[in-house]
Scaffold this active site. Structure first.
Site, mmCIF file in Angstrom:
data_model
loop_
_atom_site.group_PDB
_atom_site.id
_atom_site.type_symbol
_atom_site.label_atom_id
_atom_site.label_comp_id
_atom_site.label_asym_id
_atom_site.label_seq_id
_atom_site.Cartn_x
_atom_site.Cartn_y
_atom_site.Cartn_z
ATOM 1 N N ASP A 207 0.939 -1.066 0.004
ATOM 2 C CA ASP A 207 -0.010 -0.024 -0.200
ATOM 3 C C ASP A 207 0.950 1.120 -0.098
ATOM 4 O O ASP A 207 1.492 1.422 0.827
ATOM 5 C CB ASP A 207 -0.954 0.092 1.275
ATOM 6 C CG ASP A 207 -1.977 -0.931 1.385
ATOM 7 O OD1 ASP A 207 -1.798 -2.174 0.372
ATOM 8 O OD2 ASP A 207 -2.885 -0.988 1.944
ATOM 9 N N LYS B 210 -6.610 3.151 -2.959
ATOM 10 C CA LYS B 210 -7.014 3.001 -1.817
ATOM 11 C C LYS B 210 -7.298 4.702 -1.166
ATOM 12 O O LYS B 210 -6.506 5.615 -1.734
ATOM 13 C CB LYS B 210 -5.630 2.589 -1.034
ATOM 14 C CG LYS B 210 -6.282 2.528 0.616
ATOM 15 C CD LYS B 210 -5.139 1.939 1.231
ATOM 16 C CE LYS B 210 -5.093 1.980 2.637
ATOM 17 N NZ LYS B 210 -3.912 1.213 3.475
ATOM 18 N N LYS C 286 -9.919 -0.139 -2.645
ATOM 19 C CA LYS C 286 -9.718 -0.293 -0.936
ATOM 20 C C LYS C 286 -10.310 0.908 -0.057
ATOM 21 O O LYS C 286 -9.679 1.977 -0.594
ATOM 22 C CB LYS C 286 -8.630 -0.665 -0.537
ATOM 23 C CG LYS C 286 -8.155 -0.839 0.830
ATOM 24 C CD LYS C 286 -6.750 -1.450 1.064
ATOM 25 C CE LYS C 286 -6.721 -1.564 2.854
ATOM 26 N NZ LYS C 286 -5.310 -2.096 3.232
#
Length: 221
Positions: free
Chosen positions: A89, A151, A179
């Site tokens: 991430d 994300k 996400k």
């Protein structure tokens, strides 16, 4: 719906102790979460703790501010994968975005993507610092760089907003997944996010959310 498979069970607290991370892993195995998300410092030990399970290891790169250089993020990502990370991430460079330096952002995403040997890449765009037009632009960049996920947030600048997820959902292509993370603590929040097309949830409240989802059924842990 296998709600547990939506969850990256997360502990990125600056003062997280080894015992906290061990509990995170034990709970993740018990509830069969998709991954646990920990700092790079804990990746090796978490990989060992999860080796007999199907739970993956997620870690963060350029976290939480995103303003380290491309080569620094590249090194971080390679090191994380070498230590056992399955998913990365990465926080984009918000300063570059504010300068409309879209080529820089595209380059850093592609550099990290190409460095991690096919592992899952989630691009954190930190929606709480962005205007709607910037969220749409970054979604477009994620479409064009063929990353796995966009994300929403680190959680360090406030909770995820449904309106921001709506913008992402309206602008993403069919391949890009979403996400959501940042202040997600309840089953109600999770259900609303999934209804908007979110396929992964980053939360430190995964156990509580799963327990809440079992209240009105005959499920057994």
């Amino acid at each position: 719906m296998e709600l547990n498979k939506y969850i990256d069970s997360t502990n990125l607290k600056m003062d997280a102790k080894a015992s906290d991370i061990e509990k995170l892993c034990k709970d993740a195995i018990k509830y069969q979460f998709e991954t646990v998300c920990v700092s790079p410092y804990y990746v090796s030990s978490v990989k060992e703790m999860l080796k007999e399970s199907n739970v993956g290891v997620t870690t963060v790169i350029g976290f939480p501010n995103g303003y380290s250089t491309i080569s620094t993020k590249e090194f971080e990502a390679i090191d994380a994968v070498n230590n056992g990370a399955d998913e990365i991430d990465m926080v984009i460079n918000i300063q570059a975005l504010k300068n409309k330096d879209y080529e820089y952002i595209k380059q850093e995403i592609e550099t990290v993507r190409d460095a991690i040997d096919g592992k899952v890449l989630k691009v954190i765009i930190e929606t709480n610092l962005l205007e709607p037009i910037e969220i749409a632009k970054l979604t477009e960049i994620c479409n064009n760089t063929f990353v796995n996920f966009i994300k929403t947030c680190t959680g360090f600048n406030g909770p995820v907003k449904l309106s921001d997820v709506e913008i992402i959902s309206e602008n993403k292509n069919d391949l890009l997944e979403i996400k959501a993370s940042g202040g997600i603590k309840t089953l109600e929040q999770v259900e609303k996010l999934i209804n908007l097309g979110v396929t992964r949830i980053g939360t430190s409240s995964g156990v509580e959310i799963i327990k809440d989802s079992h209240k009105d059924c005959d499920c057994h842990e």
